[in-house]
Structure formats: C-alpha cells, structure tokens
Design a protein around this motif. Sequence first.
Motif, PDB file in Angstrom:
ATOM      1  N   THR A  53       0.852  -0.901  -0.208  1.00 43.80           N
ATOM      2  CA  THR A  53      -0.240   0.337  -0.112  1.00 43.80           C
ATOM      3  C   THR A  53       0.849   1.367  -0.132  1.00 43.80           C
ATOM      4  OG1 THR A  53      -1.700  -1.341   1.624  1.00 43.80           O
ATOM      5  CG2 THR A  53      -1.877   1.591   1.150  1.00 43.80           C
ATOM      6  N   LEU A  57       0.728   4.125  -3.321  1.00 53.34           N
ATOM      7  CA  LEU A  57       0.935   5.576  -2.713  1.00 53.34           C
ATOM      8  C   LEU A  57       1.929   6.469  -2.949  1.00 53.34           C
ATOM      9  CD1 LEU A  57      -1.476   4.978   1.008  1.00 53.34           C
ATOM     10  CD2 LEU A  57      -2.036   6.032  -1.155  1.00 53.34           C
ATOM     11  N   LEU A  58       3.249   6.304  -2.973  1.00 55.04           N
ATOM     12  CA  LEU A  58       4.258   6.419  -3.252  1.00 55.04           C
ATOM     13  C   LEU A  58       4.284   7.068  -4.925  1.00 55.04           C
ATOM     14  CD1 LEU A  58       6.576   5.991  -1.181  1.00 55.04           C
ATOM     15  CD2 LEU A  58       5.641   7.727  -0.728  1.00 55.04           C
ATOM     16  N   LEU A  59       4.271   6.075  -5.157  1.00 54.69           N
ATOM     17  CA  LEU A  59       4.001   6.168  -6.776  1.00 54.69           C
ATOM     18  C   LEU A  59       3.342   6.274  -7.721  1.00 54.69           C
ATOM     19  CD1 LEU A  59       5.474   2.218  -7.838  1.00 54.69           C
ATOM     20  CD2 LEU A  59       6.693   4.363  -8.149  1.00 54.69           C
ATOM     21  N   VAL A  63      -4.199   1.708  -5.537  1.00 53.67           N
ATOM     22  CA  VAL A  63      -3.941   0.640  -4.384  1.00 53.67           C
ATOM     23  C   VAL A  63      -4.837  -0.126  -4.715  1.00 53.67           C
ATOM     24  CG1 VAL A  63      -4.273   0.228  -1.486  1.00 53.67           C
ATOM     25  CG2 VAL A  63      -3.662   2.255  -2.244  1.00 53.67           C
ATOM     26  N   TRP A  65      -5.418  -3.477  -3.300  1.00 58.86           N
ATOM     27  CA  TRP A  65      -6.699  -5.011  -3.011  1.00 58.86           C
ATOM     28  C   TRP A  65      -7.612  -2.814  -2.656  1.00 58.86           C
ATOM     29  CZ3 TRP A  65      -7.922  -1.665   1.513  1.00 58.86           C
ATOM     30  CH2 TRP A  65      -7.107  -0.848   1.875  1.00 58.86           C
ATOM     31  N   THR A  66      -7.890  -2.173  -3.128  1.00 61.27           N
ATOM     32  CA  THR A  66      -9.254  -1.436  -3.279  1.00 61.27           C
ATOM     33  C   THR A  66     -10.116  -1.478  -3.864  1.00 61.27           C
ATOM     34  OG1 THR A  66      -8.680   0.818  -4.403  1.00 61.27           O
ATOM     35  CG2 THR A  66      -8.219   0.369  -1.848  1.00 61.27           C
ATOM     36  N   GLN A  67      -9.477  -2.118  -5.614  1.00 62.94           N
ATOM     37  CA  GLN A  67     -10.126  -2.821  -6.789  1.00 62.94           C
ATOM     38  C   GLN A  67     -10.800  -4.504  -6.510  1.00 62.94           C
ATOM     39  OE1 GLN A  67      -7.743  -0.827  -9.137  1.00 62.94           O
ATOM     40  NE2 GLN A  67      -8.357   0.947  -8.763  1.00 62.94           N
ATOM     41  N   VAL A 124      14.646   4.519  -7.810  1.00 65.11           N
ATOM     42  CA  VAL A 124      13.647   4.220  -7.481  1.00 65.11           C
ATOM     43  C   VAL A 124      12.435   2.805  -7.116  1.00 65.11           C
ATOM     44  CG1 VAL A 124      10.433   5.249  -6.966  1.00 65.11           C
ATOM     45  CG2 VAL A 124      12.828   6.630  -7.449  1.00 65.11           C
ATOM     46  N   PHE A 127      13.679   1.116  -3.550  1.00 64.04           N
ATOM     47  CA  PHE A 127      13.479   1.364  -2.693  1.00 64.04           C
ATOM     48  C   PHE A 127      12.320   0.907  -2.724  1.00 64.04           C
ATOM     49  CE2 PHE A 127      12.153   5.364  -0.429  1.00 64.04           C
ATOM     50  CZ  PHE A 127      13.244   4.635   0.892  1.00 64.04           C
ATOM     51  N   MET A 128      11.498   1.255  -3.533  1.00 58.31           N
ATOM     52  CA  MET A 128       9.975   0.211  -3.721  1.00 58.31           C
ATOM     53  C   MET A 128      10.023  -1.314  -3.276  1.00 58.31           C
ATOM     54  SD  MET A 128       8.131   2.363  -3.631  1.00 58.31           S
ATOM     55  CE  MET A 128       8.716   4.286  -4.086  1.00 58.31           C
ATOM     56  N   MET A 130      12.432  -2.916  -1.030  1.00 60.54           N
ATOM     57  CA  MET A 130      12.094  -2.525  -0.314  1.00 60.54           C
ATOM     58  C   MET A 130      11.036  -2.675   1.079  1.00 60.54           C
ATOM     59  SD  MET A 130      15.532  -1.089   1.943  1.00 60.54           S
ATOM     60  CE  MET A 130      14.964   0.586   2.351  1.00 60.54           C
ATOM     61  N   LEU A 138       6.975  -2.518   9.243  1.00 64.75           N
ATOM     62  CA  LEU A 138       6.787  -1.091  10.079  1.00 64.75           C
ATOM     63  C   LEU A 138       5.969  -0.598  10.184  1.00 64.75           C
ATOM     64  CD1 LEU A 138       8.744   1.097  10.269  1.00 64.75           C
ATOM     65  CD2 LEU A 138       8.197   1.679   8.474  1.00 64.75           C
TER      66      LEU A 138
END
Lengths: 220, 220, 220
Positions: A53, A57-59, A63, A65-67, A124, A127-128, A130, A138
């Motif tokens: 999630t 959001l960052l990309l 999201v 699973w909302t679809q 990026v 990073f994504m 990870m 987290l």
Amino acid sequence: MAANDPLSIGILVIMYFGDVVFAVSGALTAARYRMDVLGFVLIGTITGIGGGTIRDLLLGRPVWWTQDPTELILCVAAALITFFVSPGENNRRRGMVWADALGLAAFAVVGCHIALAFGAPFVVAVFMGMITATGGGLLRDVITNTQPMILCGQLYATTALVGSLTYATLAYLAVPGLMAETAAFLAAFSLRAAAIVFDIRMGPPGEFLRIGASKDSTSE
Amino acid sequence: MAANDPLSIGILVIMYFGDVVFAVSGALTAARYRMDVLGFVLIGTITGIGGGTIRDLLLGRPVWWTQDPTELILCVAAALITFFVSPGENNRRRGMVWADALGLAAFAVVGCHIALAFGAPFVVAVFMGMITATGGGLLRDVITNTQPMILCGQLYATTALVGSLTYATLAYLAVPGLMAETAAFLAAFSLRAAAIVFDIRMGPPGEFLRIGASKDSTSE
Amino acid sequence: MAANDPLSIGILVIMYFGDVVFAVSGALTAARYRMDVLGFVLIGTITGIGGGTIRDLLLGRPVWWTQDPTELILCVAAALITFFVSPGENNRRRGMVWADALGLAAFAVVGCHIALAFGAPFVVAVFMGMITATGGGLLRDVITNTQPMILCGQLYATTALVGSLTYATLAYLAVPGLMAETAAFLAAFSLRAAAIVFDIRMGPPGEFLRIGASKDSTSE
C-alpha cells in the motif's frame, strides 16, 4: 526483461503465501498485546498489505486491493484463524521466522517488479522493493508502539534491499523474467537464511557487522 | 440506492458535528500531554479529518479538504476554542464519550457511502467505513505515542464495522438512501451506547466477549 | 506573483541544503538509538523527504522523488556519510540546531509555494508549508517511538507556520516571487533564531508563551 510481463505463477503463489505469512505474523503481535479479535484482524491486515500500500501511494498507482480485495480477504481470514486457533507461540516461532523469510524475499522481488513496470527510475524501484517487503512490518510496529524491528540490527531490511537490487540489476541487464525473479528471490532468501542460522547482525557506527550473538543483544 | 446521491442533510449535519467532536477529543488528548496551542491544533485537526484522509488516499480520491477547507477550518477552530476555554476535564468527560459515539456512527456511514459512490467493491467499502470512523483516533494515538484505543478491547472499532456493514448491506439491497443511513447510524450508535452503559469489552483469544468490568482492565 | 514560476536558484540551493540537514538530523537520531547503517539511511531519508512526501500525497501531486530521485540519493548519501564519519555529537549539536533552522524556514516557503502553484486554497497552502517543514521530523519521531518534537513546546512548528503564512500572504498580494520568498524565509528563520537564543517556548493552556528556561522543561 519486458517489465510489463505479468508476474510468473511461481511468484504469484509466493506472493499470496507472503500475505498470509505476514498477516499471521501481525496477528501474533496482536496476541502478544492481548488484543481482541478486531485487533488481530487490523494488525494482521496492515502487516500483510501495508508494504504494498505504501509503495502504491508513493508511486501514484491505484492501491490494488481497493479494486480487487482478494488479498485483503486473505489477510482477514488468516488473522481470524490465528485468533481462534490461538497457536502455542513457542511451538510456531521457528516456523514463522522461516515463513517470514520467504515472504520477505518474495515481496522484495514483487515490489521492485511492479515499480519498474510502472516506469520508476532504477534507484526508486530498488527502494520500492525494500518498502514493499518491510513496510507492513514497520506499520505494525509503529501502531503497536514497538521499536521497529527493521531498525534494530537484524539483517532484515538489508536482505530485502539485496533482493530488490539484484532484481533491478538483472532486469536492467535484460535477463529473462523468470530467471531474474528466481535469482533475486534466492539471493534475498539465502542471505536472510544465513542471518538466521549464523545470527548475523549489523551494528551501530564502529561495528558495521557482527556474526554470532553478543551479550547486549537488545533487539527483538 | 443510487450511490451517487449526495448525503442527506441530516448526515451532513452529523458529519460536521463529528468533525468538531473528534477535533475536541484530539485537543483534549493534547491537553493531557500538556502540549502548546499548535499541538492542540495539529492533534485536533488530525483526529478530526485523519480518518477521511486515509480513506481518500487509499481510494485514490482527491483528499476533499485540500479543495474545500471548510472542515479543516472547523477542526482548527474547535481545537483553538478547546485550548482557550480549557474545560475541566472530568466535567466534560461524560459528554465527550457520548458525542464521540455519535461521531463514530456518523463517520462509519459517511465513509462507507463515499467508498460505494466511488465504485469500491463491497468488502472494501465496509473497510473504508471503519477506517473513516477510527483512522483519526488511530493517528492521534500513534503520534502521541499511546497504545491505540481502537486496539484495546473497547467495543469501539467493532461498532464502526457494524455501522459500515449495515449501510453497505442495505445499499446493496437497494434500500432508499435516507432509510439506509438512518438504520446504519442507529445500529452503530446503539451498539456503542450499549457498550458504554454495560461496559461490554472484547478480549484476547479465549475471551471473545466480556460484559461488565473486571480487575485487569488495562485499556484506556 | 505568478505561482507557476519555478523556484528561484537561491531557494533551490537552500532546499537541497535542507534535505541534507534534515537527513543528517535523522541519521543522528538513528545514532542515539544505536541503529545499524540501514537504520541511518532509512531514518535519514524519511526525515529529509518525508515532509514533502506527505504534502504531495495530500495534494494529489505525483511524489516528486519517485520521478527524479536526486533528493532521495542526496539524503541517502548524507545519512551514509553520517554513519561512517560518526561525528562527536556534542561538537556538532550547536551547528545542527542552526542548520535545522535554515532548513525549516526554506521548506516552509518551498512547500507553500508548491501548494499555491498546484492551485490549493490559501488556508490549505499555509497548512502544506507547515507540513513540508515539519512532516519529516514528525515521521522520524513516530518511527523511532519518540514524543514528537514539534508538539513539545519548542517554538518550532510555529515558526514554519509563520514562514508559510507570510509567503502565502505576500503571494496573495502579488509581491514578486524573489522578494516574497526572501521575506518569508527571513521571517521564519529570525523567529526560530530568536526562539533558540532567548529560549522562547509555548506552553499548555494558561501559559501561552514563556521566555527563558524553567525547571520543568521536559521537552527535547
């Protein structure tokens, strides 16, 4: 690699497996704090789908699973079963650690693949990967007011980083999808396995890496 | 139900009421930690509009208050008044609990309605109703470093879930808007009211539900 | 002011400077908790770009560093250097406080400018300036399980608010870009400087403002 290729069946299976494993891990955290059934469901679900999630959001992706709530339902079911089965924790501890390692490796590859397919730059995307692998844990730790595990010296987020970096590098070198996925998954998983077996830890400044337990192991 | 129908006036009024109530609740938390005026405003605002913000981010909707800041201003004002009036906490405690119950029920209905109108699947819409109602309080607790209230055995998030589920079910059955809203609101509110009056709590595994206080009530 | 004007070179330089300063500040927090190298990088990066990320998510803008990772890399580099150089903390403490004040003022102006350029209403743009300046530190404190600094009576978020409000007001009055940026930056920075030098604090209800230390200063 054609970044738009769908994930291979093998990775998809491991991804669902990762959802369940992380959801159970979240639910076991809820058990430690003696939460009620909804606490199990919320913490389990957040742990299972939280990392993906944050990535979406960052990309700026929808999201997922909302679809298509398949994975949402999977996480809820896994957390509910954990509540009612209420496993003897010590008994399952060992199994959880290894299952979690599989999920971590899978999510790092999946997350990096999705970011690359979405057109994210190399750095990026790594990073994504990870974030996808470690974000759920987290959020779980932040919400339950625990010192985040990924920051406590376990060779944990590092293995996700290695898996994500391996995948992005192989994809950049145009290694075919299945081969890149497998290699990156194995890189992350075997590093995590080594960390579990040999108790490899990373330390504060002046103690970059440590192998084998020491007395002041304050981490989880 | 036509999901695109605007919310009825009654629900809109209760929604603004919910903003104010949650903002005051956040500000009272700031008071407990002896924060300054900006702490009151920030925690109050986050509590008031945080749940809807998480919902909109997850759904990919524009975050509504960034385009029409009416509710943002409302929350800031409510928090400021709380700072300067500085109510005797015990005095207002009882009133707050009941006002909060009204806000909780209203936000669950509003959140579920907005998610359905946006085209979210049934399960997702129910989840979004619960998030709208409880997300602000969750952010408040995370930021103030408190064990989240929604996870501590109070029959709280559960009542939001009941309201949201009732609304989505009635909407699915094509029950007219006003009737569905009212029924779902009353379902959530009366369950919460019963939980307050009879001290109904949910417990850890092996103690699904409990009515009446026990000695080891560690929750808020 | 033409809100679509790019930021002036001066502000851009100070913005990169702010990234580095906040990343180092996050890394020093990681040092206090004796985290490993990845902890330094994660906390440093989140502190450096977290505020702008929250702003972009709320506004519905693309999160800038997912498309141009320059600032992401800058933050990672700053955190890595902090890990390996491992500064004597007391020595650098004074310098950090002042560098942080520069970053705070710069981010407040930058954040407000970006929000106005994106078409956000006045009130929302002011709020976004404050979030850009303080959001990274808030995430840092939440993740490391610390009572958020911005809520502990330091004249800190207030100075960001002043800078953001000054900039939005001057932009509304059509003051030319460079002049508005400079004035707002100086307003925020000089207020923060005064707060540091004269130990100005804001207090709980009944103690709006206090100048000079008192005995029960519990804040960071």
